[in-house]
Design a protein around this motif. Structure first.
Motif, mmCIF file in Angstrom:
data_model
loop_
_atom_site.group_PDB
_atom_site.id
_atom_site.type_symbol
_atom_site.label_atom_id
_atom_site.label_comp_id
_atom_site.label_asym_id
_atom_site.label_seq_id
_atom_site.Cartn_x
_atom_site.Cartn_y
_atom_site.Cartn_z
ATOM 1 N N PHE A 40 41.648 36.816 34.804
ATOM 2 C CA PHE A 40 42.012 37.298 33.473
ATOM 3 C C PHE A 40 43.447 37.842 33.449
ATOM 4 C CE2 PHE A 40 37.999 37.908 30.856
ATOM 5 C CZ PHE A 40 38.540 37.269 29.733
ATOM 6 N N ALA A 41 43.822 38.574 34.501
ATOM 7 C CA ALA A 41 45.178 39.123 34.573
ATOM 8 C C ALA A 41 46.213 37.997 34.608
ATOM 9 C CB ALA A 41 45.312 40.014 35.808
ATOM 10 N N HIS A 42 45.895 36.949 35.395
ATOM 11 C CA HIS A 42 46.802 35.800 35.467
ATOM 12 C C HIS A 42 46.878 35.088 34.124
ATOM 13 C CE1 HIS A 42 47.976 31.727 37.390
ATOM 14 N NE2 HIS A 42 49.049 32.485 37.214
ATOM 15 N N TYR A 43 45.723 34.983 33.464
ATOM 16 C CA TYR A 43 45.675 34.370 32.130
ATOM 17 C C TYR A 43 46.541 35.157 31.152
ATOM 18 C CZ TYR A 43 43.748 33.403 27.479
ATOM 19 O OH TYR A 43 43.596 33.105 26.143
ATOM 20 N N GLY A 44 46.467 36.485 31.214
ATOM 21 C CA GLY A 44 47.281 37.326 30.343
ATOM 22 C C GLY A 44 48.762 37.130 30.579
#
Length: 207
Positions: A40-44
């Motif tokens: 999720f952090a990478h997606y953000g």
């Protein structure tokens, strides 16, 4: 409108976080939640949604912290003889009856001649019950640990790292029948060897 790969990446992150919340083991929950938050952090970051990236990156670090605390903590383990007709023992069986029935019937459990409480930091974290023979063979009817302690530590401690606890009770060989695939996996992980006997999977381990 067709979704691009970044959107599918976001859905993957959601799926991993969702899976983490279905885990009964706190360690598995932390590991899967860490992976989901990392994705999720990478997606953000990829989408420029920095609040999403920062929040999930922080949660991932929190998971790392608690996993580190779990693995560095030196826990205390002990076996105590259990009286099967005691009020507490019967209460423990009653509140966990549904899961215990997957291993053995309550009627069969009442016929064991040897039963132990497995302690973890002075908390009763499970029961080990069965039939002990004069030659030191212990046929396990039930090896049950409630969900919050189900991380293989108890079995690994008593069956692999410190078999002296069982030897002190006059037990030199363990045997049991697997009840399902998860049980087979657990027994193999604990070092039991499998033999097919009478259409049943018999597992044995010498201490």
């Amino acid at each position: 409108m067709e979704l691009n790969w970044i959107e599918w990446y976001g859905y993957l992150a959601s799926l991993v976080v969702f899976i983490s919340l279905t885990m009964s083991s706190i360690i598995k929950l932390r590991i899967f939640n860490f992976l989901g938050c990392l994705i999720f952090a990478h997606y953000g970051m990829l989408t420029g949604l920095w609040p999403v990236a920062v929040a999930n990156g922080s949660i991932a670090l929190i998971n790392v912290y608690y996993l580190y605390q779990i693995y560095k903590t030196k826990e205390q383990f002990k076996l105590l003889d259990a009286e099967i007709d005691s009020a507490y023992y019967q209460h423990f069986i009653a509140i966990n009856q549904t899961e215990i029935n997957k291993q053995v019937s309550i009627k069969a459990l009442s016929e064991v001649n040897t039963s132990f409480y497995m302690l973890r930091d002075d908390n009763i974290a499970g029961i080990l019950a069965g039939f002990k023979e004069e030659d030191g063979t212990f046929t396990i009817f039930v090896d049950f640990v409630p969900t919050k302690y189900r991380d293989y530590k108890l079995g690994d401690y008593y069956f692999n790292q410190h078999p002296a606890f069982l030897k002190e009770k006059g037990i030199t060989r363990l045997k049991t029948y697997a009840t399902d695939k998860d049980h087979c996996f657990y027994l193999q992980k604990m070092g039991f060897t499998c033999e097919n006997r009478d259409d049943k999977q018999l597992y044995q381990k010498r201490l």
